[in-house]
Scaffold this motif. Sequence first.
Motif, PDB file in Angstrom:
ATOM      1  N   LEU A  51       0.774  -1.244   0.000  1.00  0.00           N
ATOM      2  CA  LEU A  51       0.000   0.000   0.000  1.00  0.00           C
ATOM      3  C   LEU A  51       0.813   1.307   0.000  1.00  0.00           C
ATOM      4  N   VAL A  52       2.076   1.211  -0.322  1.00  0.00           N
ATOM      5  CA  VAL A  52       2.902   2.420  -0.435  1.00  0.00           C
ATOM      6  C   VAL A  52       2.411   3.236  -1.654  1.00  0.00           C
ATOM      7  N   PRO A  53       2.348   4.564  -1.559  1.00  0.00           N
ATOM      8  CA  PRO A  53       1.949   5.336  -2.748  1.00  0.00           C
ATOM      9  C   PRO A  53       2.905   5.073  -3.917  1.00  0.00           C
ATOM     10  N   GLN A  65       7.660   1.610 -11.106  1.00  0.00           N
ATOM     11  CA  GLN A  65       8.291   0.693 -10.158  1.00  0.00           C
ATOM     12  C   GLN A  65       8.090   1.224  -8.747  1.00  0.00           C
ATOM     13  N   CYS A  66       7.511   0.390  -7.884  1.00  0.00           N
ATOM     14  CA  CYS A  66       7.229   0.799  -6.505  1.00  0.00           C
ATOM     15  C   CYS A  66       8.540   1.061  -5.765  1.00  0.00           C
ATOM     16  N   SER A  67       8.502   2.076  -4.891  1.00  0.00           N
ATOM     17  CA  SER A  67       9.717   2.520  -4.187  1.00  0.00           C
ATOM     18  C   SER A  67      10.107   1.575  -3.042  1.00  0.00           C
ATOM     19  N   TYR A  68       9.262   0.588  -2.706  1.00  0.00           N
ATOM     20  CA  TYR A  68       9.548  -0.227  -1.527  1.00  0.00           C
ATOM     21  C   TYR A  68      10.234  -1.553  -1.883  1.00  0.00           C
ATOM     22  N   HIS A  69       9.529  -2.443  -2.619  1.00  0.00           N
ATOM     23  CA  HIS A  69      10.123  -3.743  -2.947  1.00  0.00           C
ATOM     24  C   HIS A  69      10.359  -3.924  -4.439  1.00  0.00           C
ATOM     25  N   GLY A  70      10.172  -2.836  -5.196  1.00  0.00           N
ATOM     26  CA  GLY A  70      10.551  -2.854  -6.604  1.00  0.00           C
ATOM     27  C   GLY A  70       9.594  -3.554  -7.550  1.00  0.00           C
TER      28      GLY A  70
HETATM   29  S1  FES Z   1       4.871  -2.023  -1.194  1.00  0.00           S
HETATM   30 FE1  FES Z   1       5.149  -1.770  -3.263  1.00  0.00          FE
HETATM   31  S2  FES Z   1       6.479  -3.340  -3.795  1.00  0.00           S
HETATM   32 FE2  FES Z   1       6.055  -3.701  -1.717  1.00  0.00          FE
END
Ligand code: FES
Length: 370
Positions: A51-53, A65-70
């Motif tokens: 749920l990261v923006p 590409q999500c900033s947390y786990h790619g």
């Molecule tokens: S929260 Fe976006 S990749 Fe994990």
Amino acid sequence: MWLKNCWQVAGFATEIGDRPLARRLVGESVLMYRLKNGTAVALQDRCPHRLVPLSSGQRVGDEIQCSYHGLKFAGDGRCTHIPGQSVIPPNSRALNYPLFERQGLAWIWLGKPDLADESLVPDFPWMDPPSWNQSYGYHHFDCDYRLMSDNLLDLSHENYVHRHTIGNQEEESIAEYPVSVTVEEGTIVRVHREMPKIEPPPFFQMFLNTTQPIDRWQTAVHMPPGIHMTEAGAYVTGTPRANASINRIMHLLTPESANSTHYFWCVARNYRLGEASLGESIIKSINTTFNEDKTLLELLQRALTAAPEKNMPRFAIRLDEGPLRARRLLDKWVKSESSGGSFVAPVRSLVSDEAATPAMQTLRDGTHSG
Ligand code: FES
Ligand SMILES: [Fe+2]
């Protein structure tokens, strides 16, 4: 209070580019960007993993590409890559919203996806050059969008709120000129007023280039939830009405939150089309004018928020007819939508004499009448 099964303005098409644009719309966090082939797309600004923006991530080719786990997501929401595994689970999709561009506006559908129908995107031919000229702008109001609708449907406030811009200081009150209020096909609220032989207010002196008495009309047209048009026509008294200078001012309101609203606007004019400096003067005047509305409506919102238990108006006056009829229509539609089913807010042409587009014609023939 909000409708979701309808197209609402997400932004100007020029705002959507390579860089992801994050915006809160009707309570939803949305991310918009343009694919390499030029198509604008909208995703929920929330990674389906934790749920990261997604707007905190980066763009890689046509993907985010999500900033947390790619994890990577395509413009249609599909998850295309998960670091460290080859299996992509079916529920890893990011939410994608239908987006449609027309006349320089990006329209988003935040309701049930299977009800999104592009033939229901409102059509404003006067927002297309070259027979009309357009000037654009944006305001952010810290108030409920319904307070803005009330304001736009009772233009008698010009005398008081806008005494230095579009109102007259000496003129007998605009409220003295009677209005006709109609609700057309249960969809469009129209409030019309004629003001013959009046002194031109400063804004009118500027665009008509005259200080002679004018005949003026103003029509407030509204299609819930957030579409408003003010048609302001004027001509020097004694000259033909057919030669009137007309402004069609589009006020496109999209709620951001319960107490804040995006206000996208466009002034389309049918006169002095080639004069760029006139467009700049119009933008300046409108900025001043709408800032006057902003000051008043934000003051009102703060007062309502401070004492929510006392926020029912005590009585109505004649001038409230347009705003009240619009509120009733909106309440009815909100009720229909919230009762489930497949209610979709109906759409009609704002201008009755305008040649109907094929899409509008279909609507008039009874499809999607809601
Ligand atoms: S929260 Fe976006 S990749 Fe994990
Ligand atoms: Fe106003």
